[in-house]
Design an enzyme around this catalytic site. Structure first.
Site, short mmCIF file in Angstrom:
data_model
loop_
_atom_site.label_atom_id
_atom_site.label_comp_id
_atom_site.label_asym_id
_atom_site.label_seq_id
_atom_site.Cartn_x
_atom_site.Cartn_y
_atom_site.Cartn_z
CE1 TYR A 26 -3.97 -2.08 0.47
CE2 TYR A 26 -2.51 -3.38 1.83
CZ TYR A 26 -3.68 -3.25 1.13
OH TYR A 26 -4.56 -4.29 1.10
CG ASN A 49 -13.60 3.10 -5.60
OD1 ASN A 49 -14.31 3.58 -6.46
ND2 ASN A 49 -13.43 3.65 -4.43
CB CYS A 56 -7.62 -4.45 -5.24
SG CYS A 56 -9.06 -4.67 -6.25
CG HIS A 57 -5.84 -10.05 -6.45
ND1 HIS A 57 -6.79 -9.80 -7.41
CD2 HIS A 57 -4.76 -10.55 -7.07
CE1 HIS A 57 -6.27 -10.18 -8.59
NE2 HIS A 57 -5.04 -10.63 -8.41
CD GLU A 83 -2.82 -13.03 -10.32
OE1 GLU A 83 -1.99 -12.22 -9.93
OE2 GLU A 83 -3.92 -12.74 -10.76
#
Length: 96
Positions: A26, A49, A56-57, A83
Site C-alpha cells: 500500500y 472501489n 487490488c489483490h 498467479e
DNA sequence: CATTTGACGCCAA
DNA sequence: TTTGGCGCCAAAT
C-alpha cells in the site's frame, strides 16, 4: 472531468499497472500515487472501489502480510498463489 | 460541515 | 523480539 479525485484515479491506475506475479505494498502504491503516507487512503479507496479491472489483490501490506480483501483474505492469498506471487505463507508472515 | 472509520506504516516502550 | 500507540489520507455517515 475525468478526474474524480487525483488520488483515487492515480491509485487505481497504479494498481492496474501491476503485472502478474508482482505484488505492491500500500505504501508503494501510495508513493506512486503522489502521497507516500496515504497508505491508509489507498486501502480505503480499493476497499470501496473493487474494480474487476484492477488487481487490488496484488496490493499487500508493507510487512508482508496480505492485509485484507473484500472477498476475504483467504481468497486474496489464493489468487496471489495462483498467479505465482511471492507470498510468504497465508496470513501469518512466516519470516523463514 | 464535522466526526468516525478503515484493506497502513513507522516509532517507542 | 513483540506489543502498543501515533500519524496520515481519503471516503462514508
Amino acid at each position: 472531468m475525468a478526474l474524480v479525485s487525483d488520488f483515487r484515479t492515480k491509485v487505481l491506475d497504479v494498481v492496474s499497472q501491476i503485472k502478474v506475479g508482482e505484488t505492491l505494498s500500500y505504501g508503494e502504491v501510495a508513493r506512486r500515487a503522489g502521497s507516500p503516507k496515504a497508505a491508509r487512503a489507498v486501502g480505503n479507496i480499493l476497499n470501496k472501489n473493487f474494480n474487476p479491472q484492477i488487481p487490488c489483490h496484488r496490493v499487500i501490506r508493507a510487512d508482508g502480510q496480505v492485509g485484507g480483501y473484500n472477498r476475504g483474505g483467504k481468497a486474496k492469498i489464493r489468487r496471489l498463489k495462483q498467479e505465482g506471487a511471492k507470498l510468504v505463507f497465508g496470513l501469518t508472515s512466516a519470516k523463514v
